[in-house]
Design a protein around this motif. Structure first.
Motif, PDB file in Angstrom:
ATOM      1  N   GLY A 345      53.217  45.673  23.627  1.00 20.57           N
ATOM      2  CA  GLY A 345      53.040  44.213  23.636  1.00 20.57           C
ATOM      3  C   GLY A 345      54.192  43.581  24.604  1.00 20.57           C
ATOM      4  N   ASP A 346      54.983  44.401  25.202  1.00 21.17           N
ATOM      5  CA  ASP A 346      56.179  43.852  25.812  1.00 21.17           C
ATOM      6  C   ASP A 346      56.244  44.796  27.257  1.00 21.17           C
ATOM      7  OD1 ASP A 346      58.140  42.215  24.099  1.00 21.17           O
ATOM      8  OD2 ASP A 346      57.368  44.012  22.869  1.00 21.17           O
ATOM      9  N   VAL A 347      55.294  45.764  27.383  1.00 21.91           N
ATOM     10  CA  VAL A 347      55.539  46.665  28.670  1.00 21.91           C
ATOM     11  C   VAL A 347      55.259  46.027  29.853  1.00 21.91           C
ATOM     12  CG1 VAL A 347      53.345  47.569  28.586  1.00 21.91           C
ATOM     13  CG2 VAL A 347      55.315  48.905  29.420  1.00 21.91           C
ATOM     14  N   PHE A 348      54.371  45.139  29.732  1.00 18.91           N
ATOM     15  CA  PHE A 348      54.021  44.231  31.060  1.00 18.91           C
ATOM     16  C   PHE A 348      54.457  42.908  31.218  1.00 18.91           C
ATOM     17  CE2 PHE A 348      50.238  47.096  30.393  1.00 18.91           C
ATOM     18  CZ  PHE A 348      50.365  47.867  31.947  1.00 18.91           C
ATOM     19  N   ARG A 349      55.821  42.516  30.506  1.00 18.38           N
ATOM     20  CA  ARG A 349      56.699  41.299  30.613  1.00 18.38           C
ATOM     21  C   ARG A 349      57.215  41.500  32.085  1.00 18.38           C
ATOM     22  NH1 ARG A 349      57.700  38.298  26.710  1.00 18.38           N
ATOM     23  NH2 ARG A 349      57.500  40.092  25.126  1.00 18.38           N
ATOM     24  N   PRO A 350      57.022  40.057  32.658  1.00 18.38           N
ATOM     25  CA  PRO A 350      57.558  40.048  33.770  1.00 18.38           C
ATOM     26  C   PRO A 350      59.054  40.424  34.064  1.00 18.38           C
ATOM     27  CG  PRO A 350      56.120  38.363  33.589  1.00 18.38           C
ATOM     28  CD  PRO A 350      56.311  39.212  32.357  1.00 18.38           C
ATOM     29  N   PRO A 351      59.202  41.003  34.983  1.00 17.71           N
ATOM     30  CA  PRO A 351      60.887  41.767  35.270  1.00 17.71           C
ATOM     31  C   PRO A 351      61.805  40.487  35.484  1.00 17.71           C
ATOM     32  CG  PRO A 351      59.680  42.362  37.158  1.00 17.71           C
ATOM     33  CD  PRO A 351      58.634  41.574  36.238  1.00 17.71           C
ATOM     34  N   ARG A 352      63.178  40.640  35.351  1.00 18.86           N
ATOM     35  CA  ARG A 352      64.201  39.677  35.865  1.00 18.86           C
ATOM     36  C   ARG A 352      64.274  39.939  37.638  1.00 18.86           C
ATOM     37  NH1 ARG A 352      67.274  42.053  31.803  1.00 18.86           N
ATOM     38  NH2 ARG A 352      67.304  41.141  29.891  1.00 18.86           N
ATOM     39  N   LYS A 353      64.309  38.974  38.247  1.00 17.40           N
ATOM     40  CA  LYS A 353      64.429  39.047  39.726  1.00 17.40           C
ATOM     41  C   LYS A 353      63.005  39.440  40.261  1.00 17.40           C
ATOM     42  CE  LYS A 353      68.900  38.091  39.642  1.00 17.40           C
ATOM     43  NZ  LYS A 353      69.401  36.566  40.040  1.00 17.40           N
ATOM     44  N   GLY A 354      61.920  39.114  39.802  1.00 12.47           N
ATOM     45  CA  GLY A 354      60.795  39.246  39.923  1.00 12.47           C
ATOM     46  C   GLY A 354      60.438  39.133  41.632  1.00 12.47           C
ATOM     47  N   MET A 355      60.954  38.069  42.207  1.00 13.41           N
ATOM     48  CA  MET A 355      60.733  37.529  43.429  1.00 13.41           C
ATOM     49  C   MET A 355      61.300  38.788  44.400  1.00 13.41           C
ATOM     50  SD  MET A 355      60.457  35.107  45.890  1.00 13.41           S
ATOM     51  CE  MET A 355      60.699  33.497  45.054  1.00 13.41           C
ATOM     52  N   VAL A 409      50.934  42.404  49.461  1.00 14.26           N
ATOM     53  CA  VAL A 409      51.174  43.254  48.495  1.00 14.26           C
ATOM     54  C   VAL A 409      52.378  42.304  47.635  1.00 14.26           C
ATOM     55  CG1 VAL A 409      52.647  45.174  47.723  1.00 14.26           C
ATOM     56  CG2 VAL A 409      50.933  45.505  49.161  1.00 14.26           C
ATOM     57  N   SER A 410      53.334  41.654  48.597  1.00  9.96           N
ATOM     58  CA  SER A 410      54.296  40.725  48.090  1.00  9.96           C
ATOM     59  C   SER A 410      53.839  39.685  47.289  1.00  9.96           C
ATOM     60  CB  SER A 410      55.374  40.358  49.007  1.00  9.96           C
ATOM     61  OG  SER A 410      56.350  39.520  48.292  1.00  9.96           O
ATOM     62  N   ALA A 411      52.841  39.008  47.635  1.00 14.53           N
ATOM     63  CA  ALA A 411      52.087  37.816  47.311  1.00 14.53           C
ATOM     64  C   ALA A 411      51.511  38.265  45.870  1.00 14.53           C
ATOM     65  CB  ALA A 411      51.328  37.166  48.248  1.00 14.53           C
ATOM     66  N   ARG A 412      50.758  39.386  45.916  1.00 14.97           N
ATOM     67  CA  ARG A 412      49.965  39.762  44.669  1.00 14.97           C
ATOM     68  C   ARG A 412      50.768  40.050  43.821  1.00 14.97           C
ATOM     69  NH1 ARG A 412      44.920  42.644  44.002  1.00 14.97           N
ATOM     70  NH2 ARG A 412      44.195  41.803  41.967  1.00 14.97           N
ATOM     71  N   MET A 413      51.972  40.688  43.880  1.00 17.54           N
ATOM     72  CA  MET A 413      52.821  41.477  42.767  1.00 17.54           C
ATOM     73  C   MET A 413      53.589  39.906  42.203  1.00 17.54           C
ATOM     74  SD  MET A 413      52.366  44.356  42.348  1.00 17.54           S
ATOM     75  CE  MET A 413      53.673  44.598  41.298  1.00 17.54           C
ATOM     76  N   TYR A 414      53.985  38.961  43.240  1.00 16.81           N
ATOM     77  CA  TYR A 414      54.726  37.898  42.716  1.00 16.81           C
ATOM     78  C   TYR A 414      53.776  37.074  41.790  1.00 16.81           C
ATOM     79  CZ  TYR A 414      57.745  33.942  42.995  1.00 16.81           C
ATOM     80  OH  TYR A 414      58.432  32.751  42.749  1.00 16.81           O
ATOM     81  N   LYS A 415      52.654  37.015  42.162  1.00 14.65           N
ATOM     82  CA  LYS A 415      51.768  36.212  41.493  1.00 14.65           C
ATOM     83  C   LYS A 415      51.320  36.929  39.976  1.00 14.65           C
ATOM     84  CE  LYS A 415      47.250  33.712  41.761  1.00 14.65           C
ATOM     85  NZ  LYS A 415      46.158  33.482  42.475  1.00 14.65           N
ATOM     86  N   PRO A 489      45.669  37.556  39.716  1.00 16.60           N
ATOM     87  CA  PRO A 489      46.706  38.464  39.411  1.00 16.60           C
ATOM     88  C   PRO A 489      46.365  39.653  38.705  1.00 16.60           C
ATOM     89  CG  PRO A 489      47.089  36.223  38.537  1.00 16.60           C
ATOM     90  CD  PRO A 489      45.648  36.369  39.023  1.00 16.60           C
ATOM     91  N   ILE A 490      46.949  40.755  38.969  1.00 13.39           N
ATOM     92  CA  ILE A 490      46.547  42.129  38.402  1.00 13.39           C
ATOM     93  C   ILE A 490      46.238  41.913  36.874  1.00 13.39           C
ATOM     94  CG2 ILE A 490      47.357  44.380  38.152  1.00 13.39           C
ATOM     95  CD1 ILE A 490      48.695  44.234  40.788  1.00 13.39           C
ATOM     96  N   GLU A 491      45.382  42.316  36.395  1.00 19.27           N
ATOM     97  CA  GLU A 491      44.966  42.166  35.003  1.00 19.27           C
ATOM     98  C   GLU A 491      45.685  43.426  34.073  1.00 19.27           C
ATOM     99  OE1 GLU A 491      40.787  41.619  33.871  1.00 19.27           O
ATOM    100  OE2 GLU A 491      40.567  40.045  35.388  1.00 19.27           O
ATOM    101  N   HIS A 492      46.296  43.107  33.055  1.00 23.49           N
ATOM    102  CA  HIS A 492      47.092  44.000  32.278  1.00 23.49           C
ATOM    103  C   HIS A 492      46.306  44.476  31.133  1.00 23.49           C
ATOM    104  CE1 HIS A 492      50.541  43.288  34.634  1.00 23.49           C
ATOM    105  NE2 HIS A 492      50.634  42.183  34.024  1.00 23.49           N
ATOM    106  N   PRO A 493      46.032  45.654  30.699  1.00 23.27           N
ATOM    107  CA  PRO A 493      45.174  46.053  29.634  1.00 23.27           C
ATOM    108  C   PRO A 493      45.671  45.791  28.358  1.00 23.27           C
ATOM    109  CG  PRO A 493      46.488  47.896  30.265  1.00 23.27           C
ATOM    110  CD  PRO A 493      46.836  46.597  31.327  1.00 23.27           C
TER     111      PRO A 493
END
Length: 635
Positions: A345-355, A409-415, A489-493
């Motif tokens: 439940g936490d593995v796809f939490r957005p990282p710090r400094k995601g930008m 890639v940068s925009a997709r990951m940032y979204k 955004p990339i869908e997480h399972p």
């Protein structure tokens, strides 16, 4: 370009890979079309009798600063011509110009005058010119001459059984005040006077040609050009003998000095050498194929080890865990589970400094695609040594044109990271890493300008590079970012919990820093032998041509980085640490730190570079390489 040494006994898969590498080396597409030469008076369409010798910039293994031929006050062509140079040649500091050495096909010449240079100790300009010439001999600067687009080589015995053909030859040499003969002064016992310079003011040139007998083309084609530098003290320009004592130049400049430059040329027929393979004798005298096979074997052992580890985890551990997880019927049993299942439940939490991470991933994708295409074309022979500057030109043009995937890639990951400052993301993707590289490059260029080096990029070329960056690369990055932000955004399972789970105290080996440091060791182990040859090519001015091997190492590096990252991420997730985004990037990109450490070791152990400017330039350019490698391996 074909490897002659038979490969050692290897498993079938390595033989297949090696055969493919040899094929890549053999498929040779020359940089220029063949030129036919005929006897004087027998010129026809497509066949000429005059042979021009071109001179290139001079360089040294003891200095990073190359200089133009004219900087050393050598013989100059009265009607100097400069062939047009591509972007890669300009960036590498190549400055090709015509010379006064002119030959006629099949016309042997003995002891011909090229020019005479006089130096007066009372003239300040003459003193400066002679001092610069002495500096060139003291630092072992090397000429680079070109005939029919191939280097004029100096071949000499290297060891008992090996012959080395150097695509350059020294200006001269120096015997120190303690009587120690430096560099090429060791080739002649007459070079023995203390604190004295010996100038190579005569060259014996031998040009070999392949005649058109039983061929479907006219005349003959040049297949080798060799020379032997000599030192003769000439006194009468009208009566040259090309023999006698060497041309000595005392360290103290007290009396008027005349330097007479001369040359001899002879032509030899050799129909055993084909025009398409005329570079082979140079390349075969260079670093050995056996070492390359050792490098490939070393890398494959690492890949097999990592593949076995990953396969064991995926096929046994994960399969067993998932099977057990699917058999759980009650929530009480679920609470008894441990390891990576607890952090789902936490593995796809957005990282710090995601930008910043998304920007690095975008730039890394751009560099990865550029590197892959460049190496693939080089493997096919399009970017062979005969096509001067083509490798760098290809890399720069590809980087400029690949702004779109970087932006996407940068925009997709940032979204995916739920970022909202999309304008900042696009600008950083287009400007951050290229800006750092350009700033470093500009500072290095200022040092080269101050030192008067031929490697200094002209102002017009800098403007052209900026125009390519802002006029092509930046708009393409915006286009890619536009499509990236339009995508979902990339869908997480699994769904991410609202409240972050507390991470338990970690052991030493599952803490971030030790894992990252260990992660970079295996990828670096795959490349360090190949890295030695690449650094030799850049700093010791040796020709690099083994792109088949390099492409194999490139593929092995990709696999190793991926598998090392998967392995260490799994261990960290098992330790209930779900901060894997940055860790997965830094695990493989830490290889760049080992690259920097190796470059420092190479500087102190292999190079004889002297001077503050050369040291700053070495480490400045190394930092650009490290940054590019950091982004490439991290993504």
């Amino acid at each position: 370009m074909r490897s002659r040494a038979p490969p050692p006994p290897l498993p079938l898969v390595v033989l297949l890979l090696g055969g493919w590498a040899s094929l890549c080396g053999a498929f040779y597409l020359p940089g220029l079309a063949p030129v036919s030469f005929c006897d004087e008076g027998g010129e026809k369409a497509g066949c000429k009798s005059k042979i021009e010798l071109f001179v290139n910039r001079l360089d040294s293994v003891e200095s990073v600063l190359p200089y133009e031929y004219d900087a050393f006050d050598f013989c100059q062509d009265a009607e100097e011509k400069r062939p047009s140079e591509n972007l890669g040649q300009v960036l590498f500091g190549e400055r090709i110009a015509s010379s006064p050495y002119k030959f006629t096909f099949k016309k042997n010449q003995q002891c011909q005058v090229a020019c005479m240079k006089s130096y007066d100790p009372e003239n300040t300009n003459d003193k400066n010119k002679l001092e610069f010439l002495k500096k060139g001999m003291r630092l072992n600067y090397q000429h680079h001459w070109i005939i029919d687009n191939m280097p004029v080589t100096w071949c000499y015995d290297f060891g008992e059984l090996h012959k080395f053909c150097n695509p350059g030859f020294p200006v001269g040499c120096f015997v120190a005040s303690d009587g120690r003969a430096k560099d090429s002064c060791t080739i002649n016992s007459e070079f023995n006077k203390k604190n004295t310079y010996y100038l190579f003011n005569h060259v014996d040139i031998t040009i070999t040609y392949h005649s058109a007998q039983n061929e479907n083309w006219l005349g003959a084609r040049l297949v080798t050009a060799r020379l032997e530098p000599k030192s003769y003290k000439q006194t009468d320009i009208n009566n040259l003998s090309c023999e006698g004592p060497p041309m000595e130049i005392s360290a103290e400049f007290n009396s008027k000095l005349n330097l007479i430059y001369s040359y001899s040329v002879k032509f030899e027929e050799n129909n055993n050498i084909k025009w398409a393979s005329r570079w082979d004798y140079i390349l075969e005298s260079m670093p050995h194929t056996n070492i390359q096979w050792f490098s490939i074997m070393n890398s494959l052992v690492i890949v097999l080890f990592l593949s076995g580890m990953v396969a064991m985890i995926l096929l046994r551990t994960l399969h067993k865990d998932i099977a057990r997880y699917n058999q759980i019927d009650s929530s009480e049993d679920a609470q008894e589970e441990f390891g990576w299942k607890l952090v789902h439940g936490d593995v796809f939490r957005p990282p710090r400094k995601g930008m910043l991470l998304s920007v690095f991933l975008g730039q890394g994708t751009q560099i990865f695609i550029m590197t892959f295409i460049t190496l693939f074309l080089a493997c096919l022979g399009f970017l062979s040594p005969a096509n001067r500057g083509a490798l760098m030109t290809c890399a720069v043009v590809l980087w400029v044109l690949l702004g779109t995937p970087a932006g996407y890639v940068s925009a997709r990951m940032y979204k995916t990271f739920r970022g909202e400052k999309w304008k900042t993301n696009v600008l950083l993707t287009a400007l951050l890493c290229p800006g750092i590289v350009f700033a470093d490059f500009f500072i290095m260029n200022l040092i080269l300008w101050v030192k008067g080096s031929s490697a200094a990029i002209p102002f017009g070329t800098l403007v052209a590079i900026l125009a390519m960056w802002f006029g092509i690369s930046v708009p393409l990055t915006f286009v890619g970012a536009y499509f990236g932000f339009k995508e979902k955004p990339i869908e997480h399972p699994v769904r991410t919990n609202q409240i972050p789970r507390q991470i338990p105290e970690q052991s030493f080996f599952t803490k971030p820093l030790p894992g990252i440091i260990m992660g970079g060791i295996l990828p670096f182990g795959c490349i360090f032998i190949q890295l030695f040859f690449i650094l030799n090519s850049i700093w010791s001015h040796q020709m690099y041509y083994m792109f088949g091997f390099l492409f194999l190492v490139f593929i092995i590096l990709l696999i190793t980085c991926s598998e090392a990252t998967v392995l260490l991420c799994y261990f960290h997730l098992c330790a209930e640490d779900y901060h894997w985004w940055w860790r997965s990037f830094l695990t493989s990109s830490f290889t760049a730190v080992y690259l920097f450490i190796y470059a420092v070791h190479y500087f102190f152990s292999k190079l004889q570079i002297t001077g503050t400017a050369s040291t700053i330039l070495y480490f400045g350019y190394t930092m650009i390489m490290v940054l590019i490698f950091f982004l490439f391996t991290g993504q």
